[in-house]
Design an enzyme around this catalytic site. Structure first.
Site, PDB file in Angstrom:
ATOM      1  N   LYS A  14      41.706  33.594  48.315  1.00  0.00           N
ATOM      2  CA  LYS A  14      42.856  34.849  48.799  1.00  0.00           C
ATOM      3  C   LYS A  14      42.574  35.341  49.890  1.00  0.00           C
ATOM      4  O   LYS A  14      43.410  35.513  51.247  1.00  0.00           O
ATOM      5  CB  LYS A  14      42.897  36.548  47.817  1.00  0.00           C
ATOM      6  CG  LYS A  14      43.894  36.282  47.099  1.00  0.00           C
ATOM      7  CD  LYS A  14      44.150  37.024  46.272  1.00  0.00           C
ATOM      8  CE  LYS A  14      43.377  38.706  46.145  1.00  0.00           C
ATOM      9  NZ  LYS A  14      42.349  37.871  44.560  1.00  0.00           N
ATOM     10  N   ARG A  89      48.731  44.639  40.864  1.00  0.00           N
ATOM     11  CA  ARG A  89      47.462  44.002  39.671  1.00  0.00           C
ATOM     12  C   ARG A  89      48.417  44.178  37.880  1.00  0.00           C
ATOM     13  O   ARG A  89      47.927  44.230  37.309  1.00  0.00           O
ATOM     14  CB  ARG A  89      46.469  43.996  39.678  1.00  0.00           C
ATOM     15  CG  ARG A  89      45.176  43.536  40.963  1.00  0.00           C
ATOM     16  CD  ARG A  89      43.886  43.763  41.056  1.00  0.00           C
ATOM     17  NE  ARG A  89      43.058  42.952  40.422  1.00  0.00           N
ATOM     18  CZ  ARG A  89      42.462  43.244  41.857  1.00  0.00           C
ATOM     19  NH1 ARG A  89      42.178  43.237  42.909  1.00  0.00           N
ATOM     20  NH2 ARG A  89      41.314  42.057  41.720  1.00  0.00           N
ATOM     21  N   ARG A 129      29.027  32.877  46.722  1.00  0.00           N
ATOM     22  CA  ARG A 129      29.458  34.370  47.418  1.00  0.00           C
ATOM     23  C   ARG A 129      28.455  35.560  47.221  1.00  0.00           C
ATOM     24  O   ARG A 129      27.666  35.583  48.380  1.00  0.00           O
ATOM     25  CB  ARG A 129      30.896  34.989  47.933  1.00  0.00           C
ATOM     26  CG  ARG A 129      31.177  35.327  48.735  1.00  0.00           C
ATOM     27  CD  ARG A 129      32.672  35.794  48.123  1.00  0.00           C
ATOM     28  NE  ARG A 129      33.423  36.508  47.312  1.00  0.00           N
ATOM     29  CZ  ARG A 129      34.097  37.002  46.971  1.00  0.00           C
ATOM     30  NH1 ARG A 129      35.212  36.487  47.720  1.00  0.00           N
ATOM     31  NH2 ARG A 129      34.674  37.766  45.754  1.00  0.00           N
ATOM     32  N   ARG A 135      27.228  41.747  47.015  1.00  0.00           N
ATOM     33  CA  ARG A 135      28.240  42.764  46.571  1.00  0.00           C
ATOM     34  C   ARG A 135      27.708  42.651  45.234  1.00  0.00           C
ATOM     35  O   ARG A 135      27.556  41.057  44.453  1.00  0.00           O
ATOM     36  CB  ARG A 135      30.409  41.512  46.736  1.00  0.00           C
ATOM     37  CG  ARG A 135      30.751  42.106  47.213  1.00  0.00           C
ATOM     38  CD  ARG A 135      32.064  42.220  47.433  1.00  0.00           C
ATOM     39  NE  ARG A 135      32.779  41.856  46.077  1.00  0.00           N
ATOM     40  CZ  ARG A 135      34.424  41.654  46.397  1.00  0.00           C
ATOM     41  NH1 ARG A 135      34.587  40.881  47.281  1.00  0.00           N
ATOM     42  NH2 ARG A 135      34.868  41.687  45.116  1.00  0.00           N
ATOM     43  N   ARG A 147      36.165  40.213  35.601  1.00  0.00           N
ATOM     44  CA  ARG A 147      36.663  40.657  36.395  1.00  0.00           C
ATOM     45  C   ARG A 147      38.045  39.147  36.319  1.00  0.00           C
ATOM     46  O   ARG A 147      38.862  39.645  36.293  1.00  0.00           O
ATOM     47  CB  ARG A 147      36.267  40.127  37.828  1.00  0.00           C
ATOM     48  CG  ARG A 147      35.451  41.656  38.512  1.00  0.00           C
ATOM     49  CD  ARG A 147      34.365  41.449  39.569  1.00  0.00           C
ATOM     50  NE  ARG A 147      35.198  41.154  40.573  1.00  0.00           N
ATOM     51  CZ  ARG A 147      34.472  40.353  41.203  1.00  0.00           C
ATOM     52  NH1 ARG A 147      33.734  39.696  41.287  1.00  0.00           N
ATOM     53  NH2 ARG A 147      35.418  39.809  42.855  1.00  0.00           N
TER      54      ARG A 147
END
Ligand code: AMP
Length: 193
Positions: A14, A89, A129, A135, A147
């Site tokens: 995204k 969401r 990532r 993160r 998630r």
């Protein structure tokens, strides 16, 4: 005015695709995930609250997220529209967004673009990532899977709402970045005609 909702599970690309859409159509991006991370980094009260959910891979409560979004949409901008990345969401957020864009921008949501990538590919992308993003929610496979699960549990109803309005378009999110961008551009160009 073009108002795009960019939809897709964590790791579907995204963020990257939002960047391409912004440049091509002169849009302002609002990423609720980025806004929460900014607040966490600066240790604001909003950041502290969001952190308790984000660290577990859960969604931040609707009202907190909606208030943050309204604040952002109201900021002056000279762009040709918005791209909403990671929002809405939930069904509650979808209804709130409809109201916000109509009241504040005087224009509806134009299209909901949904990037489709299968789960195992998402987990692998996010773990990779996590090696560099720093993160915490990218570093643990269990949190990543949670998630993704949360995404499908809560956002199925969001997709349904946009489908009912004839605004929901799925695009295969596997392939080269440029290929995927071209497919997204083609969908946006269709609605501008
Ligand atoms: P993202 O960068 O979009 O993957 O978002 C990272 C995390 O921020 C999510 O796992 C949620 O905990 C939180 N978050 C981001 N956007 C929203 C939203 N629209 N509603 C609730 N929580 C959100």
């Amino acid at each position: 005015m073009i108002n795009i909702v960019l939809f897709g599970p964590p790791g579907s690309g995204k963020g990257t695709q939002a960047q391409h859409l912004i440049e091509k159509y002169n849009l302002k991006q609002i990423s609720t995930g980025d806004l929460f991370r900014f607040n966490m980094k600066n240790d604001t009260p909003l950041g502290q609250l969001a952190k308790s959910y984000i660290d577990k891979g859960e969604l931040v409560p609707d009202q907190v997220t909606i208030d943050m979004l309204v604040h952002e949409v109201k900021k002056p901008t000279d762009t040709a529209g918005f791209i909403f990345d990671g929002f809405p969401r939930t069904a509650g957020q979808t209804e709130a967004l409809e109201q916000i864009v109509n009241e504040v921008l005087g224009a509806p949501i134009s299209i909901c673009l949904s990037l489709v990538v299968e789960d195992e590919a998402l987990v692998q992308r996010l773990l990779k990532r996590g090696e560099t993003s720093g993160r915490t929610d990218d570093s643990n496979e269990e949190i990543i899977r949670n998630r993704i699960k949360e995404y499908y549990a809560k956002t199925a109803e969001v997709a349904e709402l946009y489908k009912q309005q004839g605004k929901y378009v799925e695009v295969n999110g596997v392939g080269s970045i440029e290929e995927i961008s071209e497919k997204l551009f083609a969908e946006v160009d269709k609605i501008q005609k």
